[in-house]
Design a protein around this motif. Structure first.
Motif, PDB file in Angstrom:
ATOM      1  N   GLY A 232       0.811  -1.215   0.000  1.00 35.70           N
ATOM      2  CA  GLY A 232       0.000   0.000   0.000  1.00 35.70           C
ATOM      3  C   GLY A 232       0.845   1.266   0.000  1.00 35.70           C
ATOM      4  N   ALA A 233       1.913   1.260   0.783  1.00 33.05           N
ATOM      5  CA  ALA A 233       2.811   2.424   0.834  1.00 33.05           C
ATOM      6  C   ALA A 233       3.505   2.616  -0.508  1.00 33.05           C
ATOM      7  CB  ALA A 233       3.839   2.241   1.951  1.00 33.05           C
ATOM      8  N   GLY A 234       3.901   1.501  -1.124  1.00 31.38           N
ATOM      9  CA  GLY A 234       4.525   1.566  -2.445  1.00 31.38           C
ATOM     10  C   GLY A 234       3.583   2.165  -3.482  1.00 31.38           C
ATOM     11  N   GLU A 235       2.300   1.835  -3.357  1.00 29.06           N
ATOM     12  CA  GLU A 235       1.297   2.360  -4.302  1.00 29.06           C
ATOM     13  C   GLU A 235       1.123   3.874  -4.151  1.00 29.06           C
ATOM     14  OE1 GLU A 235      -2.173  -0.079  -3.697  1.00 29.06           O
ATOM     15  OE2 GLU A 235      -1.199  -1.846  -4.602  1.00 29.06           O
ATOM     16  N   VAL A 236       1.210   4.368  -2.913  1.00 22.25           N
ATOM     17  CA  VAL A 236       1.106   5.818  -2.689  1.00 22.25           C
ATOM     18  C   VAL A 236       2.240   6.541  -3.420  1.00 22.25           C
ATOM     19  CG1 VAL A 236       1.181   7.682  -0.978  1.00 22.25           C
ATOM     20  CG2 VAL A 236      -0.045   5.555  -0.439  1.00 22.25           C
ATOM     21  N   LEU A 237       3.469   6.035  -3.258  1.00 16.36           N
ATOM     22  CA  LEU A 237       4.627   6.681  -3.882  1.00 16.36           C
ATOM     23  C   LEU A 237       4.605   6.514  -5.402  1.00 16.36           C
ATOM     24  CD1 LEU A 237       7.442   5.838  -1.302  1.00 16.36           C
ATOM     25  CD2 LEU A 237       6.211   7.995  -1.596  1.00 16.36           C
ATOM     26  N   ALA A 238       4.178   5.320  -5.863  1.00 15.61           N
ATOM     27  CA  ALA A 238       4.123   5.070  -7.312  1.00 15.61           C
ATOM     28  C   ALA A 238       3.105   6.000  -7.988  1.00 15.61           C
ATOM     29  CB  ALA A 238       3.766   3.606  -7.580  1.00 15.61           C
ATOM     30  N   ALA A 239       2.078   6.387  -7.228  1.00 16.92           N
ATOM     31  CA  ALA A 239       1.046   7.289  -7.770  1.00 16.92           C
ATOM     32  C   ALA A 239       1.494   8.746  -7.774  1.00 16.92           C
ATOM     33  CB  ALA A 239      -0.249   7.137  -6.979  1.00 16.92           C
ATOM     34  N   GLY A 240       2.687   9.010  -7.271  1.00 12.30           N
ATOM     35  CA  GLY A 240       3.202  10.386  -7.278  1.00 12.30           C
ATOM     36  C   GLY A 240       3.279  11.015  -5.896  1.00 12.30           C
ATOM     37  N   GLY A 241       2.994  10.218  -4.844  1.00 18.17           N
ATOM     38  CA  GLY A 241       3.081  10.740  -3.481  1.00 18.17           C
ATOM     39  C   GLY A 241       1.857  11.536  -3.066  1.00 18.17           C
ATOM     40  N   CYS A 242       1.897  12.051  -1.846  1.00 17.51           N
ATOM     41  CA  CYS A 242       0.714  12.680  -1.244  1.00 17.51           C
ATOM     42  C   CYS A 242       0.390  14.060  -1.807  1.00 17.51           C
ATOM     43  CB  CYS A 242       0.889  12.739   0.269  1.00 17.51           C
ATOM     44  SG  CYS A 242       0.979  11.088   0.989  1.00 17.51           S
ATOM     45  N   ALA A 243       1.268  14.601  -2.654  1.00 13.97           N
ATOM     46  CA  ALA A 243       0.964  15.888  -3.285  1.00 13.97           C
ATOM     47  C   ALA A 243      -0.004  15.710  -4.459  1.00 13.97           C
ATOM     48  CB  ALA A 243       2.244  16.561  -3.766  1.00 13.97           C
ATOM     49  N   THR A 244      -0.227  14.462  -4.874  1.00 16.84           N
ATOM     50  CA  THR A 244      -1.125  14.210  -6.007  1.00 16.84           C
ATOM     51  C   THR A 244      -2.448  13.613  -5.539  1.00 16.84           C
ATOM     52  OG1 THR A 244      -0.461  11.899  -6.405  1.00 16.84           O
ATOM     53  CG2 THR A 244       0.923  13.627  -7.397  1.00 16.84           C
ATOM     54  N   ALA A 245      -3.492  13.837  -6.308  1.00 19.19           N
ATOM     55  CA  ALA A 245      -4.819  13.291  -5.973  1.00 19.19           C
ATOM     56  C   ALA A 245      -4.775  11.762  -5.958  1.00 19.19           C
ATOM     57  CB  ALA A 245      -5.861  13.791  -6.974  1.00 19.19           C
ATOM     58  N   ARG A 246      -4.055  11.163  -6.920  1.00 13.12           N
ATOM     59  CA  ARG A 246      -3.971   9.695  -6.981  1.00 13.12           C
ATOM     60  C   ARG A 246      -3.212   9.149  -5.769  1.00 13.12           C
ATOM     61  NH1 ARG A 246      -0.907   8.020 -11.536  1.00 13.12           N
ATOM     62  NH2 ARG A 246      -1.298   5.887 -10.827  1.00 13.12           N
ATOM     63  N   GLY A 247      -2.177   9.859  -5.368  1.00 13.44           N
ATOM     64  CA  GLY A 247      -1.412   9.445  -4.197  1.00 13.44           C
ATOM     65  C   GLY A 247      -2.249   9.499  -2.932  1.00 13.44           C
ATOM     66  N   ARG A 248      -3.043  10.565  -2.819  1.00 13.91           N
ATOM     67  CA  ARG A 248      -3.906  10.702  -1.632  1.00 13.91           C
ATOM     68  C   ARG A 248      -4.998   9.641  -1.617  1.00 13.91           C
ATOM     69  NH1 ARG A 248      -2.844  16.140  -2.799  1.00 13.91           N
ATOM     70  NH2 ARG A 248      -4.823  16.483  -3.891  1.00 13.91           N
ATOM     71  N   ALA A 249      -5.501   9.274  -2.790  1.00 12.22           N
ATOM     72  CA  ALA A 249      -6.511   8.206  -2.875  1.00 12.22           C
ATOM     73  C   ALA A 249      -5.898   6.869  -2.444  1.00 12.22           C
ATOM     74  CB  ALA A 249      -7.060   8.115  -4.302  1.00 12.22           C
ATOM     75  N   ALA A 250      -4.659   6.623  -2.880  1.00 11.83           N
ATOM     76  CA  ALA A 250      -3.964   5.392  -2.488  1.00 11.83           C
ATOM     77  C   ALA A 250      -3.716   5.373  -0.980  1.00 11.83           C
ATOM     78  CB  ALA A 250      -2.649   5.272  -3.253  1.00 11.83           C
ATOM     79  N   LEU A 251      -3.407   6.542  -0.413  1.00 13.85           N
ATOM     80  CA  LEU A 251      -3.192   6.652   1.036  1.00 13.85           C
ATOM     81  C   LEU A 251      -4.484   6.344   1.797  1.00 13.85           C
ATOM     82  CD1 LEU A 251      -1.300   7.412   3.410  1.00 13.85           C
ATOM     83  CD2 LEU A 251      -2.010   9.789   3.094  1.00 13.85           C
ATOM     84  N   ALA A 252      -5.599   6.846   1.291  1.00 15.71           N
ATOM     85  CA  ALA A 252      -6.898   6.574   1.934  1.00 15.71           C
ATOM     86  C   ALA A 252      -7.216   5.083   1.891  1.00 15.71           C
ATOM     87  CB  ALA A 252      -8.008   7.379   1.252  1.00 15.71           C
ATOM     88  N   ARG A 253      -6.894   4.421   0.776  1.00 12.30           N
ATOM     89  CA  ARG A 253      -7.105   2.966   0.675  1.00 12.30           C
ATOM     90  C   ARG A 253      -6.238   2.223   1.684  1.00 12.30           C
ATOM     91  NH1 ARG A 253      -7.004   4.047  -4.877  1.00 12.30           N
ATOM     92  NH2 ARG A 253      -4.881   3.232  -5.141  1.00 12.30           N
ATOM     93  N   LEU A 254      -4.989   2.654   1.809  1.00 15.14           N
ATOM     94  CA  LEU A 254      -4.066   2.015   2.767  1.00 15.14           C
ATOM     95  C   LEU A 254      -4.565   2.208   4.201  1.00 15.14           C
ATOM     96  CD1 LEU A 254      -1.419   0.594   3.543  1.00 15.14           C
ATOM     97  CD2 LEU A 254      -0.263   2.804   3.328  1.00 15.14           C
ATOM     98  N   ASP A 255      -5.058   3.395   4.494  1.00 14.06           N
ATOM     99  CA  ASP A 255      -5.589   3.692   5.831  1.00 14.06           C
ATOM    100  C   ASP A 255      -6.749   2.757   6.157  1.00 14.06           C
ATOM    101  OD1 ASP A 255      -5.876   5.051   8.276  1.00 14.06           O
ATOM    102  OD2 ASP A 255      -7.233   6.533   7.422  1.00 14.06           O
ATOM    103  N   ALA A 256      -7.681   2.614   5.202  1.00 15.85           N
ATOM    104  CA  ALA A 256      -8.846   1.740   5.403  1.00 15.85           C
ATOM    105  C   ALA A 256      -8.396   0.296   5.641  1.00 15.85           C
ATOM    106  CB  ALA A 256      -9.771   1.820   4.193  1.00 15.85           C
ATOM    107  N   GLN A 257      -7.380  -0.131   4.888  1.00 13.06           N
ATOM    108  CA  GLN A 257      -6.892  -1.498   5.007  1.00 13.06           C
ATOM    109  C   GLN A 257      -6.215  -1.737   6.359  1.00 13.06           C
ATOM    110  OE1 GLN A 257      -4.489  -2.561   1.656  1.00 13.06           O
ATOM    111  NE2 GLN A 257      -4.984  -4.738   1.882  1.00 13.06           N
ATOM    112  N   MET A 258      -5.402  -0.778   6.796  1.00 14.89           N
ATOM    113  CA  MET A 258      -4.735  -0.920   8.092  1.00 14.89           C
ATOM    114  C   MET A 258      -5.770  -0.987   9.225  1.00 14.89           C
ATOM    115  SD  MET A 258      -1.238  -0.867   7.842  1.00 14.89           S
ATOM    116  CE  MET A 258      -1.632  -2.214   6.739  1.00 14.89           C
ATOM    117  N   LEU A 259      -6.804  -0.140   9.143  1.00 15.55           N
ATOM    118  CA  LEU A 259      -7.850  -0.151  10.171  1.00 15.55           C
ATOM    119  C   LEU A 259      -8.611  -1.475  10.152  1.00 15.55           C
ATOM    120  CD1 LEU A 259      -9.205   3.516   9.898  1.00 15.55           C
ATOM    121  CD2 LEU A 259      -7.753   2.565  11.700  1.00 15.55           C
TER     122      LEU A 259
END
Length: 283
Positions: A232-259
């Motif tokens: 999940g963390a790799g997907e956030v960075l591969a999407a361009g990191g948290c400065a990008t909309a895709r990166g933030r979407a990947a981060l939200a998915r990772l958050d949901a999965q961790m919870l």
């Protein structure tokens, strides 16, 4: 002239106070950083029942005297067994003070180890130095034996034995590779690419999470949880990191999965605080 400055008691005391303040501030900054997957942050308690942001901040502040004592005791000293045992004793005393401040909740045990060693190492070098040199100095200290260390196994140590993976001890003994080769370069790269400070810090956290054997996650969610965290963390960075909309979407998915897996990457959070510390103190 520089040597004279470092030998002056006034400079040593001022710098020791500054290092302690900085270490505590980095723990507060790490705790407040949002949105972090599965971790306590400004939004809420993540995957934790017994932790809150107020508790994390109280814990961080309770450790300032410990960091101050570590800096004072380590000032311009070589890495030897005597210093290693002093650092170990001060760390355990700090842990007891932290437990008092948090009514028995283990908020920052791993952070006392990582940041405590880095505070000591920075003081050993006279209060500043390059990040890599500070990390290597901390490693030299971490590799020395501490005869007074308790023989009990922490949760993290049990997890690292059970799953046969390196834990917090090995990370320090190897000079914090997740900090120096992954998180710090990512922090600087994201800043240079125009990310906000918060986004750059989240990217640095993701960089750690892509490869860390986080014993907090292993304890709570096993190898499946660890794989999910890394991927999940790799997907956030591969999407361009948290400065990008895709990166933030990947981060939200990772958050949901961790919870969903009740997993919290506390080991990665400790190393993010260590990254923020090295970023501030390194010359």
């Amino acid at each position: 002239e520089l040597v004279m400055k470092k030998l002056s008691p006034q400079f040593a005391d001022t710098r020791a106070r500054w290092l302690a303040h900085t270490a505590s501030a980095c723990l507060v900054d790490e705790a407040r950083l949002s949105p972090k997957p599965g971790l306590v942050d400004s939004r809420g308690n993540g995957a934790h029942q017994d932790l809150s942001l107020a508790l994390m901040e109280r814990s961080a502040r309770s450790l300032q005297p410990t960091f101050h004592a570590l800096a004072q005791q380590s000032w311009l000293r070589p890495a030897d067994v005597a210093l290693r045992e002093t650092v170990g004793r001060l760390g355990r005393e700090g842990e007891a003070q932290m437990m008092q401040a948090t009514a028995g909740v283990n908020t920052h045990r791993g952070a006392i180890w990582a940041l405590g060693l880095l505070v000591s190492a920075t003081a050993m070098l006279g209060g500043e130095g390059h990040a890599q040199r500070i990390a290597e100095t901390a490693a030299a200290l971490a590799r020395l034996p501490d005869a007074c260390a308790p023989k009990t196994f922490s949760k993290g140590l049990r997890a690292s034995r059970r799953w046969q993976v390196p834990g917090a001890r090995e990370e320090a003994q190897r000079a914090f590779p997740h900090v120096t080769t992954l998180a710090l370069p990512q922090l600087l790269r994201s800043r240079a690419e125009g990310a906000s400070e918060e986004q750059a810090r989240l990217d640095a956290l993701m960089a750690i999470m892509t490869s860390l054997s986080d014993t907090c996650v292993l304890s709570r969610a096993g190898m499946a949880g660890l794989e999910a965290m890394r991927q999940g963390a790799g997907e956030v960075l591969a999407a361009g990191g948290c400065a990008t909309a895709r990166g933030r979407a990947a981060l939200a998915r990772l958050d949901a999965q961790m919870l969903a897996q009740n997993a919290s990457p506390g080991g990665a959070a400790d190393l993010l605080a260590a990254t923020l510390f090295l970023d501030r103190v390194s010359a």
